[in-house]
Design a protein around this motif. Sequence first.
Motif, PDB file in Angstrom:
ATOM      1  N   GLY A 453       0.793  -1.233   0.000  1.00 15.37           N
ATOM      2  CA  GLY A 453       0.000   0.000   0.000  1.00 15.37           C
ATOM      3  C   GLY A 453       0.820   1.275   0.000  1.00 15.37           C
ATOM      4  O   GLY A 453       0.276   2.360   0.148  1.00 15.37           O
ATOM      5  N   LYS A 454       2.149   1.146  -0.182  1.00 15.26           N
ATOM      6  CA  LYS A 454       2.980   2.355  -0.235  1.00 15.26           C
ATOM      7  C   LYS A 454       3.397   2.644  -1.688  1.00 15.26           C
ATOM      8  O   LYS A 454       3.522   1.721  -2.484  1.00 15.26           O
ATOM      9  CB  LYS A 454       4.242   2.193   0.630  1.00 15.26           C
ATOM     10  N   ILE A 455       3.606   3.878  -1.974  1.00 18.83           N
ATOM     11  CA  ILE A 455       3.984   4.439  -3.284  1.00 18.83           C
ATOM     12  C   ILE A 455       2.868   4.278  -4.317  1.00 18.83           C
ATOM     13  O   ILE A 455       2.437   5.240  -4.924  1.00 18.83           O
ATOM     14  CB  ILE A 455       5.287   3.843  -3.863  1.00 18.83           C
ATOM     15  N   PHE A 456       2.411   3.018  -4.510  1.00 21.12           N
ATOM     16  CA  PHE A 456       1.287   2.789  -5.428  1.00 21.12           C
ATOM     17  C   PHE A 456       0.538   1.559  -4.928  1.00 21.12           C
ATOM     18  O   PHE A 456       1.099   0.737  -4.197  1.00 21.12           O
ATOM     19  CB  PHE A 456       1.778   2.571  -6.861  1.00 21.12           C
ATOM     20  N   ASP A 457      -0.715   1.422  -5.321  1.00 20.72           N
ATOM     21  CA  ASP A 457      -1.467   0.226  -4.967  1.00 20.72           C
ATOM     22  C   ASP A 457      -1.235  -0.829  -6.020  1.00 20.72           C
ATOM     23  O   ASP A 457      -1.030  -0.523  -7.199  1.00 20.72           O
ATOM     24  CB  ASP A 457      -2.963   0.554  -4.869  1.00 20.72           C
ATOM     25  N   MET A 458      -1.239  -2.086  -5.592  1.00 19.67           N
ATOM     26  CA  MET A 458      -1.129  -3.184  -6.542  1.00 19.67           C
ATOM     27  C   MET A 458      -2.531  -3.649  -6.887  1.00 19.67           C
ATOM     28  O   MET A 458      -3.373  -3.754  -5.999  1.00 19.67           O
ATOM     29  CB  MET A 458      -0.343  -4.343  -5.917  1.00 19.67           C
ATOM     30  N   PRO A 459      -2.772  -3.902  -8.182  1.00 21.63           N
ATOM     31  CA  PRO A 459      -4.086  -4.423  -8.513  1.00 21.63           C
ATOM     32  C   PRO A 459      -4.269  -5.780  -7.838  1.00 21.63           C
ATOM     33  O   PRO A 459      -3.296  -6.487  -7.600  1.00 21.63           O
ATOM     34  CB  PRO A 459      -4.031  -4.570 -10.039  1.00 21.63           C
ATOM     35  N   ALA A 460      -5.497  -6.113  -7.527  1.00 20.60           N
ATOM     36  CA  ALA A 460      -5.770  -7.386  -6.857  1.00 20.60           C
ATOM     37  C   ALA A 460      -5.192  -8.518  -7.690  1.00 20.60           C
ATOM     38  O   ALA A 460      -5.135  -8.448  -8.917  1.00 20.60           O
ATOM     39  CB  ALA A 460      -7.275  -7.569  -6.714  1.00 20.60           C
ATOM     40  N   ILE A 461      -4.714  -9.546  -7.010  1.00 14.64           N
ATOM     41  CA  ILE A 461      -4.089 -10.649  -7.748  1.00 14.64           C
ATOM     42  C   ILE A 461      -5.169 -11.403  -8.518  1.00 14.64           C
ATOM     43  O   ILE A 461      -6.204 -11.753  -7.980  1.00 14.64           O
ATOM     44  CB  ILE A 461      -3.330 -11.579  -6.786  1.00 14.64           C
ATOM     45  N   TYR A 462      -4.873 -11.577  -9.789  1.00 11.23           N
ATOM     46  CA  TYR A 462      -5.870 -12.111 -10.702  1.00 11.23           C
ATOM     47  C   TYR A 462      -5.979 -13.610 -10.567  1.00 11.23           C
ATOM     48  O   TYR A 462      -5.083 -14.291 -10.186  1.00 11.23           O
ATOM     49  CB  TYR A 462      -5.458 -11.725 -12.147  1.00 11.23           C
TER      50      TYR A 462
END
Lengths: 462, 432
Positions: A453-462
């Motif tokens: 949750g730092k710098i950028f959010d990661m898209p949910a794991i597909y």
Amino acid sequence: MNARCITELTLIFGKDHILTELEDMIAYSYDAAHVEVLPEVVVFARTTEQISQLMRLAYREKIPVTPRGQGSGLSGGSVPLQRGIVLVMDRMNSILDFDPANRLITVEAGLTTSEIDRTAVSTGLFYPPDPGSVSFSTIGGNVAENAGGLRGLKYGVTKDYVKMLEIVLPKGDIVRLGNRCVKHVAGLNAESLFVGSEGILGIITTVTLALLPIPEHRESALAIFDTLENAAQAVADIIAAGVTPSTMEFMDNTTIKAIQNFKDCGLPRDAEAVLLIETDGEFHSAQAEMARVEAQVKKNSARQFNRARDAEERDRLFEGRRVALNALASVKPNLILEDATVVRSRLPEMVRGIIDIAARYRIMVGIFGHAGDGNLHPTFLIDMKDREEMVRTESAVKELFQLAIDLGGTISGEHGIGIEKKPFLENQLGEASMNLLRDIKRTLDPENLLNPGKIFDMPAIY
Amino acid sequence: MHTAAKNQAETHLLEAAREFQKCMQCGKCRSVCPVFKEMGNELYVARGKNKLAEKIVSGDLQISARVKDAVNQCLNCKTCSANCPAGVSPEHVVLRLRWYITTQEGLGFFKALLFRQIVWRKWPIGLAAVLVGLCQRLLFGIGPKNPVRHLFPLFGFSKRRNFPTMALRSAQSRYPEVIPARTGAKRMRVGYFTGCAGNLIYTNVVKSVVDILTAYGCEVVIPKRQKCNGTPVLANGDYEGARRLMEHNFNLFKKYDFDAIVVACSSCGLSLKKEINLFIEPGDELTAFTGKVRDINEFIHNSLDIKQEHLGPLPYRVTYHDPCHLVRGQGISAEPRNLLRRIPGIEFKELTEAAVCCGSAGSYCLTHYDTAIKINNHKVRHIREAGVDMVATACPTCVMHIQDNLLQHNSPEDVRFVVEILADSLRAAGTI
């Protein structure tokens, strides 16, 4: 978190180096940013091996881990956004190797940055980056945030001094990157990837830093201006004249008045801006450089130009700058300290823009900072209990970021993106760059467990 | 709960909130807090306590054993407030929390007895002092192997603790209330607040103060019935008890027309100069009173005309430890050093980290002995590095604690009050 994990963590770290009580979780739920999230457990590392074991456990059990130095960061880098484990590094604080012959020092990541100089000074060396938190932040945190400071203009920032890093990768592997040589091109320049990574790519455990010889002489001066334009133009002219001061600090009228109300530092309340300038080096060159600074300052109709004759006078000149943040903090209940940065030639536009934004949103702003490297600290003086003012502040901050981007600058010069600036990053970097950053993160930390949750959010794991 | 008590509890929380709301959470306190340095847990550093207070005020956190532990782990050394970029005084947050906890949970039998009863009565304190003093003398100073030490934990003290010997006769009872100036015309009328430690333990300090002041034209008045200044009481969470003591001493001293009120204890000085403002209705009387209070070093340095020829030689190497409540509490650091430097024969050596707390902090070093000793170990190391015969300071609990730990280290340095050393020098020249 289940009891088995706690037991396992206790086995790894020892019972004196793990906390689980609510009160302790509160104590490790925040840093100098305005976000709080309670961790589930706090552990204090003493060895790299422990951290490797921790990450293997975290990956097996899918528990988020957030590394933390001294929790002095201004962008929330050490706040455990998704709870889990806070890994505190401040007990790994030894100096491992001091090599004055090669001007190198190797230290554990939890060492307080100012301690480096205490060792280096004995052989006439120093570590140049000096963030405001130099006496209460860890070198690991400084590397992770790529910390700057007052001397950035001449001496650069943390990344310019990192020679080697020992890192525990998210899945627990231990790597040593970089080299002690001045020149080194074997492999990718991989250590640089971790400088400024804000703890999302790996946990820095030891750092080898380059040191420089302490300059023989310092010349200091204070220039007082009747208009902001003149002060900003003087900065641009000094650089254009080929001088590289070691420090060139700026303070606006709001800051000057706040300082004088806080403590009499001899600054004129009616001045629109002051510049604090230092040149350093060999005695004659420092003096000659300051003479050229003086010429440029006078060309821009400075009201006064005071040169310090000795160390005592220098301390007196810098006193106001040292208490600037304290002074601004005393004006209103809270403050928001920003670090939007532009190239130096656009500094006059930036200063005018900030003042214009503050006026439009009816918010008090004090501007001070490292004018010499274009890194200003517009400081919004607010009362966080005043909801309506907070809404205006948020809009003003948003506009400030856009202004920096529009002027070809950056939304963060030295504090990092962390949590609150996340939404603005793509605006500056563009989609393709953001995808690259996410790909790098995914390669190293596929489960997104390290400081998520730092710098950028990661898209949910597909 | 009574309405009054409830109101007071709310006031304490509001006052705490006024302080902690200024905290920027920067973490600078981490680099200066002596307790944090030893504990290594953010719960014990100033911003951690500010955060706890915030959670208590917001109702997210109840008073727990851990909260009390954190709140009690504060020396009130004021190092955090002296260094805070946001101008927070975390020790006020801590004090308000302690007071708040007391309004919630009561004072407890022992503290109630001590702060509300014993300190108000002359004979129980005197009797206790005599009994302790007699025991100490009969047991030959209670050496490190004395079995009596096994009884110490019953009173909440560590077995290892060394205590100074209590006086068999209190200092106040050795003097009339008004002690006339000895030489020449009376120049000033000075009230003397002896403090409990001066009265019952360090009686030579009282003698030194009286001898010096009367020799330099001061009429010294030691008002009878002066009580504890209230600092230990307020540090232990008893707001009401502290208020009553402050009010009593204020009313007692304001009856006299003093040119100055001197104290030889840094905490007494701080409480009479500043802390009293928390308890007494503001007004001209209070301003006049606090404006007259002087630390003895400050008073001798600025108001007495001690000529160089008045001072006799003393063959000591001396260093000086800054008591927290003098250097940060009252901003006094140059005066005691100047007084020492003027004494012929004395070789003055500056102490490394002289203004860092020694860990005594009044009753803290009794209730948190192990941490207090860890903190003091740095002090002892610096003292030994300084290579001196004597450590001078200006606070009874600093003297007590540093002396204890020097003994624990079998280190021979003596610990004394500046005013005692000065009196010795004046005596050596026959001035007093």
